[in-house]
Scaffold this active site. Structure first.
Site, PDB file in Angstrom:
ATOM      1  N   ARG A  78       0.837  -1.209   0.000  1.00 15.46           N
ATOM      2  CA  ARG A  78       0.000   0.000   0.000  1.00 15.46           C
ATOM      3  C   ARG A  78       0.868   1.254   0.000  1.00 15.46           C
ATOM      4  O   ARG A  78       0.574   2.237  -0.692  1.00 15.46           O
ATOM      5  CB  ARG A  78      -0.913  -0.020   1.225  1.00 15.46           C
ATOM      6  CG  ARG A  78      -1.892   1.138   1.296  1.00 15.46           C
ATOM      7  CD  ARG A  78      -2.972   0.886   2.331  1.00 15.46           C
ATOM      8  NE  ARG A  78      -3.845   2.034   2.453  1.00 15.46           N
ATOM      9  CZ  ARG A  78      -3.973   2.782   3.555  1.00 15.46           C
ATOM     10  NH1 ARG A  78      -3.293   2.479   4.645  1.00 15.46           N
ATOM     11  NH2 ARG A  78      -4.785   3.816   3.587  1.00 15.46           N
ATOM     12  N   HIS A  82       0.754   4.239  -2.749  1.00 16.82           N
ATOM     13  CA  HIS A  82       0.503   5.629  -2.376  1.00 16.82           C
ATOM     14  C   HIS A  82       1.682   6.530  -2.756  1.00 16.82           C
ATOM     15  O   HIS A  82       1.497   7.723  -2.992  1.00 16.82           O
ATOM     16  CB  HIS A  82       0.213   5.732  -0.877  1.00 16.82           C
ATOM     17  CG  HIS A  82      -1.187   5.333  -0.515  1.00 16.82           C
ATOM     18  ND1 HIS A  82      -1.959   6.030   0.374  1.00 16.82           N
ATOM     19  CD2 HIS A  82      -1.955   4.301  -0.946  1.00 16.82           C
ATOM     20  CE1 HIS A  82      -3.146   5.449   0.488  1.00 16.82           C
ATOM     21  NE2 HIS A  82      -3.153   4.390  -0.297  1.00 16.82           N
ATOM     22  N   ASP A  83       2.867   5.960  -2.803  1.00 16.51           N
ATOM     23  CA  ASP A  83       4.026   6.729  -3.258  1.00 16.51           C
ATOM     24  C   ASP A  83       3.928   7.005  -4.756  1.00 16.51           C
ATOM     25  O   ASP A  83       4.043   8.151  -5.200  1.00 16.51           O
ATOM     26  CB  ASP A  83       5.317   5.961  -2.954  1.00 16.51           C
ATOM     27  CG  ASP A  83       6.565   6.733  -3.366  1.00 16.51           C
ATOM     28  OD1 ASP A  83       6.582   7.969  -3.195  1.00 16.51           O
ATOM     29  OD2 ASP A  83       7.525   6.105  -3.854  1.00 16.51           O
ATOM     30  N   GLY A  88       4.766  10.388  -8.626  1.00 13.59           N
ATOM     31  CA  GLY A  88       5.534   9.277  -9.171  1.00 13.59           C
ATOM     32  C   GLY A  88       6.247   8.483  -8.089  1.00 13.59           C
ATOM     33  O   GLY A  88       6.201   8.813  -6.894  1.00 13.59           O
ATOM     34  N   SER A  92       8.444   9.998  -2.063  1.00 18.40           N
ATOM     35  CA  SER A  92       7.897  11.195  -1.413  1.00 18.40           C
ATOM     36  C   SER A  92       7.044  10.846  -0.203  1.00 18.40           C
ATOM     37  O   SER A  92       6.929  11.635   0.737  1.00 18.40           O
ATOM     38  CB  SER A  92       7.078  12.021  -2.413  1.00 18.40           C
ATOM     39  OG  SER A  92       6.056  11.239  -3.018  1.00 18.40           O
ATOM     40  N   ASN A 110      -3.294   8.883   4.479  1.00 21.82           N
ATOM     41  CA  ASN A 110      -2.059   8.120   4.708  1.00 21.82           C
ATOM     42  C   ASN A 110      -1.749   7.850   6.178  1.00 21.82           C
ATOM     43  O   ASN A 110      -0.741   7.203   6.488  1.00 21.82           O
ATOM     44  CB  ASN A 110      -0.871   8.858   4.089  1.00 21.82           C
ATOM     45  CG  ASN A 110      -0.868   8.796   2.572  1.00 21.82           C
ATOM     46  OD1 ASN A 110      -1.341   7.822   1.983  1.00 21.82           O
ATOM     47  ND2 ASN A 110      -0.365   9.840   1.929  1.00 21.82           N
ATOM     48  N   PRO A 177      -7.093   7.503  -4.980  1.00 18.68           N
ATOM     49  CA  PRO A 177      -8.473   7.031  -5.126  1.00 18.68           C
ATOM     50  C   PRO A 177      -9.180   6.969  -3.777  1.00 18.68           C
ATOM     51  O   PRO A 177      -8.584   6.580  -2.775  1.00 18.68           O
ATOM     52  CB  PRO A 177      -8.313   5.638  -5.741  1.00 18.68           C
ATOM     53  CG  PRO A 177      -6.926   5.221  -5.405  1.00 18.68           C
ATOM     54  CD  PRO A 177      -6.109   6.465  -5.356  1.00 18.68           C
ATOM     55  N   HIS A 207      -5.785  -5.890  -2.561  1.00 23.70           N
ATOM     56  CA  HIS A 207      -6.651  -5.979  -1.385  1.00 23.70           C
ATOM     57  C   HIS A 207      -6.896  -7.420  -0.966  1.00 23.70           C
ATOM     58  O   HIS A 207      -7.670  -7.672  -0.046  1.00 23.70           O
ATOM     59  CB  HIS A 207      -7.985  -5.271  -1.652  1.00 23.70           C
ATOM     60  CG  HIS A 207      -7.891  -3.785  -1.536  1.00 23.70           C
ATOM     61  ND1 HIS A 207      -8.963  -2.929  -1.736  1.00 23.70           N
ATOM     62  CD2 HIS A 207      -6.845  -2.969  -1.231  1.00 23.70           C
ATOM     63  CE1 HIS A 207      -8.577  -1.673  -1.565  1.00 23.70           C
ATOM     64  NE2 HIS A 207      -7.293  -1.672  -1.260  1.00 23.70           N
ATOM     65  N   THR A 208      -6.239  -8.355  -1.629  1.00 24.26           N
ATOM     66  CA  THR A 208      -6.217  -9.724  -1.120  1.00 24.26           C
ATOM     67  C   THR A 208      -5.462  -9.778   0.202  1.00 24.26           C
ATOM     68  O   THR A 208      -5.574 -10.751   0.951  1.00 24.26           O
ATOM     69  CB  THR A 208      -5.549 -10.676  -2.134  1.00 24.26           C
ATOM     70  OG1 THR A 208      -5.578 -12.002  -1.609  1.00 24.26           O
ATOM     71  CG2 THR A 208      -4.098 -10.298  -2.392  1.00 24.26           C
ATOM     72  N   ASP A 251     -10.630  -9.818   2.912  1.00 27.49           N
ATOM     73  CA  ASP A 251     -11.153 -11.148   2.600  1.00 27.49           C
ATOM     74  C   ASP A 251     -10.803 -12.110   3.733  1.00 27.49           C
ATOM     75  O   ASP A 251     -10.232 -11.698   4.749  1.00 27.49           O
ATOM     76  CB  ASP A 251     -10.669 -11.657   1.234  1.00 27.49           C
ATOM     77  CG  ASP A 251      -9.172 -11.938   1.175  1.00 27.49           C
ATOM     78  OD1 ASP A 251      -8.543 -12.146   2.242  1.00 27.49           O
ATOM     79  OD2 ASP A 251      -8.603 -11.957   0.071  1.00 27.49           O
ATOM     80  N   THR A 253      -8.647 -14.425   3.954  1.00 21.52           N
ATOM     81  CA  THR A 253      -7.229 -14.809   4.083  1.00 21.52           C
ATOM     82  C   THR A 253      -6.369 -13.549   4.021  1.00 21.52           C
ATOM     83  O   THR A 253      -5.612 -13.350   3.063  1.00 21.52           O
ATOM     84  CB  THR A 253      -6.825 -15.803   2.976  1.00 21.52           C
ATOM     85  OG1 THR A 253      -7.088 -15.202   1.687  1.00 21.52           O
ATOM     86  CG2 THR A 253      -7.621 -17.089   3.069  1.00 21.52           C
ATOM     87  N   ASP A 258      -3.659 -14.287  -2.674  1.00 22.70           N
ATOM     88  CA  ASP A 258      -4.384 -15.259  -3.469  1.00 22.70           C
ATOM     89  C   ASP A 258      -5.520 -14.542  -4.210  1.00 22.70           C
ATOM     90  O   ASP A 258      -5.533 -13.312  -4.266  1.00 22.70           O
ATOM     91  CB  ASP A 258      -4.928 -16.390  -2.577  1.00 22.70           C
ATOM     92  CG  ASP A 258      -5.681 -15.857  -1.353  1.00 22.70           C
ATOM     93  OD1 ASP A 258      -6.327 -14.789  -1.467  1.00 22.70           O
ATOM     94  OD2 ASP A 258      -5.621 -16.491  -0.283  1.00 22.70           O
TER      95      ASP A 258
END
Length: 330
Positions: A78, A82-83, A88, A92, A110, A177, A207-208, A251, A253, A258
């Site tokens: 994550r 976010h970086d 880019g 940062s 953040n 987002p 997001h798994t 989820d 797991t 996965d």
């Protein structure tokens, strides 16, 4: 417990073997490498002569940290995302605020990021071995990649040679987002960075791993949400009864990389609005179906999208530097 311990040991053996194979490959390839952009740009073998053991240093420190706390795998991935989406992939997100500037990391978007101390540890060791050579942006990109593999995801190499940026401002994080975005908004935002709708869905598959705080999904509980399974809604309501900071896994797991995340979307068990919309929207539903039924396809598309994301707006010597300390500019 014995089984889990054996599996962890096996993962460490595999990771160490992989490191050896990567070093052999790097040495065999020599300077030719796998170039990106113009001369002096990114290259798979960028540190071959200047810091030859950068890969095992990063991998070993990441693996030790994740053995102690497997939830940090999601945190590193994550943080890399976010970086890259702000200014880019230039590190940062790692810069601390100063009396004259509020940095990205102190944005509300953040504040839940974790794992900065892992990047610090890697940087300290690399500064001992090769002072002033390896950028913080590269360290973060490699750490995120190694976190994916540690959690059971695909193994892939990334080009190195990013330089560290000198700008980190809280107002720039408006371009991240939102958890309330629908598929059209996600497609538009990711499209501005050159990603297709399918690449966006593949990256969402990160997001798994991990959890989200109630504050980011409680909007779905204020009224009946037809895209939210009623039993899952009860689970979320129970979670949120502990307050906005209460955490719910994406989820079943949460520490395993996965395709269970995509299968959850098929059952209306997506946690965030921005998760479930991927299945609700006809623009992205086919991709969710494909990844839910074919984990190998998801792994391949995810690693390709991650390599592409790692190339976003990278800095070079003309507009970047190699920080001595990842938390402040030189």
């Amino acid at each position: 417990m014995l089984y889990k311990s054996s599996m962890k040991s096996l993962k460490m053996v595999m990771a160490n073997l992989l490191t050896v194979f990567l070093l052999i490959e790097v040495i065999a390839c020599g300077f030719g490498g796998f170039g990106y952009g113009s001369d002096g740009g990114l290259n798979m073998n960028y540190y071959l002569m200047s810091c030859p053991f950068v890969e095992p240093v990063v991998k070993n420190i990441v693996n030790r940290a994740l053995q102690d706390d497997p939830t940090l795998a999601a945190a590193l991935i994550r943080m890399h995302f976010h970086d890259c989406f702000i200014e880019g992939c230039d590190g940062s997100i790692l810069l601390d605020s100063t009396k004259d500037n509020t940095a990205e990391k102190d944005s509300p978007a953040n504040l839940s990021l974790r794992g900065y101390e892992i990047i610090d540890s890697i940087k300290e060791e690399l500064e001992r071995q090769c002072p002033g050579v390896v950028s913080c942006a590269d360290i973060l990109a490699m750490a995120a990649r190694d976190a994916v593999f540690f959690a059971g995801g695909p193994v892939y190499d990334i080009p190195k040679g990013r330089k560290d940026g000198r700008r980190s401002k809280i107002q720039d994080t408006i371009n991240l987002p939102f958890p309330t975005f629908n598929a059209s908004e996600l497609i538009r935002l990711f499209g501005q960075h050159g990603f297709s709708a399918q690449e966006m869905v593949a990256l969402s598959g990160a997001h798994t791993l991990g959890v989200a705080r109630c504050a980011s999904f409680k909007n779905r509980l204020s009224q009946v949400d037809p895209t939210l399974d009623s039993e899952f809604a009860k689970t979320l309501s129970k979670t949120c009864s502990a307050g906005d900071k209460a955490e719910q896994p994406f989820d079943a797991t949460k520490n395993d990389f996965d395709n269970v995340y995509f299968n959850a979307l098929l059952r209306k068990n997506g946690l965030l609005t921005s998760d479930q919309t991927l299945y609700t929207s006809p623009k992205t539903r086919n991709f969710v179906n494909a990844y839910a039924f074919n984990q190998a396809m998801f792994f391949l598309d995810f690693q390709q999208a991650m390599v592409k994301m790692g190339l976003l707006d990278v800095k070079d010597n003309s507009n970047g530097e190699v920080r001595e300390n990842c938390r402040k500019i030189n």
